[in-house]
Design a protein around this motif. Structure first.
Motif, PDB file in Angstrom:
ATOM      1  N   UNK A   2       0.881  -0.993   0.290  1.00 44.57           N
ATOM      2  CA  UNK A   2      -0.017   0.293   0.138  1.00 44.57           C
ATOM      3  C   UNK A   2       0.624   0.944  -0.401  1.00 44.57           C
ATOM      4  N   UNK A   3       0.189   2.450  -0.555  1.00 53.59           N
ATOM      5  CA  UNK A   3       1.201   4.046  -0.300  1.00 53.59           C
ATOM      6  C   UNK A   3       0.445   4.483  -0.700  1.00 53.59           C
ATOM      7  N   UNK A   4       0.688   5.455   0.210  1.00 50.77           N
ATOM      8  CA  UNK A   4      -0.273   7.046   0.358  1.00 50.77           C
ATOM      9  C   UNK A   4       0.277   7.524  -0.862  1.00 50.77           C
ATOM     10  N   UNK A   5      -0.361   8.876  -1.980  1.00 51.01           N
ATOM     11  CA  UNK A   5       0.555   9.472  -2.847  1.00 51.01           C
ATOM     12  C   UNK A   5      -0.593  10.510  -1.947  1.00 51.01           C
ATOM     13  N   UNK A   6       0.997  11.793  -1.851  1.00 51.11           N
ATOM     14  CA  UNK A   6       0.685  13.317  -2.401  1.00 51.11           C
ATOM     15  C   UNK A   6       0.202  13.575  -4.011  1.00 51.11           C
ATOM     16  N   UNK A  15       2.679  12.410 -12.159  1.00 52.94           N
ATOM     17  CA  UNK A  15       3.963  11.589 -12.381  1.00 52.94           C
ATOM     18  C   UNK A  15       4.182  10.236 -11.551  1.00 52.94           C
ATOM     19  N   UNK A  16       4.000  10.595 -10.490  1.00 50.83           N
ATOM     20  CA  UNK A  16       4.618   9.971  -9.067  1.00 50.83           C
ATOM     21  C   UNK A  16       3.814   8.844  -8.867  1.00 50.83           C
ATOM     22  N   UNK A  17       2.284   9.550  -9.175  1.00 47.53           N
ATOM     23  CA  UNK A  17       1.181   8.743  -8.953  1.00 47.53           C
ATOM     24  C   UNK A  17       1.431   7.769  -9.909  1.00 47.53           C
ATOM     25  N   UNK A  18       1.785   7.822 -10.796  1.00 49.56           N
ATOM     26  CA  UNK A  18       1.684   6.437 -12.313  1.00 49.56           C
ATOM     27  C   UNK A  18       2.608   6.109 -11.546  1.00 49.56           C
ATOM     28  N   UNK A  19       4.086   6.471 -11.775  1.00 53.02           N
ATOM     29  CA  UNK A  19       5.055   5.497 -11.077  1.00 53.02           C
ATOM     30  C   UNK A  19       4.958   4.471  -9.850  1.00 53.02           C
ATOM     31  N   UNK A  20       4.440   5.319  -8.368  1.00 48.25           N
ATOM     32  CA  UNK A  20       3.782   4.404  -7.948  1.00 48.25           C
ATOM     33  C   UNK A  20       2.557   3.735  -8.613  1.00 48.25           C
ATOM     34  N   UNK A 124      -0.315   1.796   5.418  1.00 50.89           N
ATOM     35  CA  UNK A 124       1.207   1.421   4.176  1.00 50.89           C
ATOM     36  C   UNK A 124       1.721   1.582   4.488  1.00 50.89           C
ATOM     37  N   UNK A 125       3.189   0.554   3.603  1.00 50.91           N
ATOM     38  CA  UNK A 125       4.716   1.133   4.016  1.00 50.91           C
ATOM     39  C   UNK A 125       5.216   1.800   3.727  1.00 50.91           C
ATOM     40  N   UNK A 126       3.992   2.980   2.403  1.00 49.64           N
ATOM     41  CA  UNK A 126       5.175   3.661   1.774  1.00 49.64           C
ATOM     42  C   UNK A 126       3.783   5.046   1.503  1.00 49.64           C
ATOM     43  N   UNK A 127       5.092   6.282   1.081  1.00 47.50           N
ATOM     44  CA  UNK A 127       4.075   7.744   1.142  1.00 47.50           C
ATOM     45  C   UNK A 127       5.564   8.256  -0.567  1.00 47.50           C
ATOM     46  N   UNK A 128       4.784   8.271  -1.465  1.00 46.86           N
ATOM     47  CA  UNK A 128       4.799   9.614  -2.627  1.00 46.86           C
ATOM     48  C   UNK A 128       5.070  10.382  -2.516  1.00 46.86           C
ATOM     49  N   UNK A 129       6.121  11.095  -2.710  1.00 42.30           N
ATOM     50  CA  UNK A 129       5.749  12.810  -2.673  1.00 42.30           C
ATOM     51  C   UNK A 129       6.578  12.972  -4.159  1.00 42.30           C
ATOM     52  N   UNK A 165       9.295  -1.264  11.382  1.00 42.36           N
ATOM     53  CA  UNK A 165       8.604  -1.072  10.506  1.00 42.36           C
ATOM     54  C   UNK A 165       8.185   0.242   9.131  1.00 42.36           C
ATOM     55  N   UNK A 166       8.970   1.226   9.562  1.00 38.76           N
ATOM     56  CA  UNK A 166       8.671   2.882   9.699  1.00 38.76           C
ATOM     57  C   UNK A 166       7.725   2.748   7.915  1.00 38.76           C
ATOM     58  N   UNK A 167       7.524   3.473   8.032  1.00 40.94           N
ATOM     59  CA  UNK A 167       6.595   4.100   6.373  1.00 40.94           C
ATOM     60  C   UNK A 167       7.790   4.462   5.973  1.00 40.94           C
ATOM     61  N   UNK A 168       8.228   4.986   4.568  1.00 45.54           N
ATOM     62  CA  UNK A 168       9.147   5.190   3.198  1.00 45.54           C
ATOM     63  C   UNK A 168       8.455   6.076   2.799  1.00 45.54           C
ATOM     64  N   UNK A 169       9.818   7.212   2.990  1.00 51.27           N
ATOM     65  CA  UNK A 169       9.231   8.538   1.789  1.00 51.27           C
ATOM     66  C   UNK A 169       9.924   7.804   1.021  1.00 51.27           C
ATOM     67  N   UNK A 170       9.075   7.872  -0.553  1.00 50.28           N
ATOM     68  CA  UNK A 170       9.216   7.528  -1.340  1.00 50.28           C
ATOM     69  C   UNK A 170       9.937   8.972  -2.542  1.00 50.28           C
ATOM     70  N   UNK A 171      11.006   9.623  -2.692  1.00 48.28           N
ATOM     71  CA  UNK A 171      10.474  10.618  -3.571  1.00 48.28           C
ATOM     72  C   UNK A 171      11.606  10.614  -5.421  1.00 48.28           C
ATOM     73  N   UNK A 172      10.579   9.816  -6.153  1.00 48.42           N
ATOM     74  CA  UNK A 172      11.217   9.143  -7.739  1.00 48.42           C
ATOM     75  C   UNK A 172      11.593  11.126  -8.135  1.00 48.42           C
ATOM     76  N   UNK A 173      11.625  12.300  -8.818  1.00 47.50           N
ATOM     77  CA  UNK A 173      11.498  12.332  -8.851  1.00 47.50           C
ATOM     78  C   UNK A 173      12.937  14.263  -8.519  1.00 47.50           C
ATOM     79  N   UNK A 174      13.206  13.242  -6.820  1.00 47.10           N
ATOM     80  CA  UNK A 174      13.623  14.375  -6.585  1.00 47.10           C
ATOM     81  C   UNK A 174      15.330  15.313  -7.780  1.00 47.10           C
TER      82      UNK A 174
END
Length: 231
Positions: A2-6, A15-20, A124-129, A165-174
């Motif tokens: 599971x991932x939460x996407x801002x 783009x980040x949503x579609x990457x998730x 959820x395991x991830x948060x995408x930003x 089990x920390x929730x991971x921040x994913x920032x694929x565009x940074x």
């Protein structure tokens, strides 16, 4: 997973949503109505979330106009506009010399706090930003050291984190340039025509605010036409 996407409805967050989705995540989108000048972006967020078939789309409402401090939350502060038009020699790098008045105080910290609460509530395991350190803005809350610090908050300030089990921040565009983000979005089939990047509040994008100019410049550099309507 599971991932939460801002999701703002803009080019980067879409783009980040579609990457998730491409990463195989079950996507839960979260958007924010903070009484921003460019609240039309929320309409785009709804459309992008629907197109991406997210599991759930939450919209959090609060009012950052109560204290302002940004051209996006205070109509008395003029939006920066036409900087390319005023000087043909002005580069995107020069636009980052100073943090602009479109910076909203602590916005990403506020957003990530809501996203963290949502993520932990649904396990959820991830948060995408969609933060980007190479953007014109130079916003302090879009930089790698900030994301690293917030990852510590995610670990130390949650039950999941304390239990290992920390929730991971994913920032694929940074670390991507805007042209590279568009290229990635093209690979992911992001529907650019329903995204919204303009800081102004009109029915069509203004074409002269910093966000519009950066977007237009990136599409032009790639030899592509931006499919949204401009004034």
């Amino acid at each position: 997973m599971k991932a939460v996407i801002l999701l703002s409805g803009g080019l980067d967050s879409s783009t980040v949503l579609y990457q998730a989705k491409a990463d195989g995540c079950e996507c839960y989108a979260i958007s924010f109505n903070y009484q921003q000048r460019h609240s039309k972006e929320l309409h785009s967020a709804f459309m992008v979330a629907k197109a991406a078939r997210v599991i759930q789309h939450q919209v959090v409402n609060f009012d950052l106009r109560q204290w302002g401090g940004s051209a996006l939350t205070d109509n008395k502060i003029d939006l920066p506009a036409g900087r390319f038009l005023r000087s043909a020699s002005l580069s995107l790098d020069e636009m980052a010399d100073n943090i602009p008045v479109t910076y909203v105080p602590a916005r990403n910290t506020i957003f990530l706090s809501f996203a963290l609460g949502y993520a932990e509530a649904i396990a959820a395991q991830r948060v995408y930003i969609g933060v980007n350190a190479l953007d014109y803005s130079g916003y302090p809350d879009c930089r790698p050291d900030y994301i690293e610090a917030m990852q510590q908050v995610f670990q130390l300030g949650t039950k999941q984190g304390r239990e290992g089990q920390p929730i991971e921040i994913i920032a694929p565009l940074i670390h991507l340039k805007k042209t590279e983000i568009i290229q990635l979005g093209n690979q992911l089939a992001v529907p650019w025509e329903i995204t919204w990047s303009c800081y102004a509040g009109g029915d069509s994008a203004c074409g002269v605010c910093d966000s519009c100019q950066l977007r237009l410049a990136a599409f032009a550099e790639l030899g592509l036409e931006d499919p949204i309507d401009y004034v």
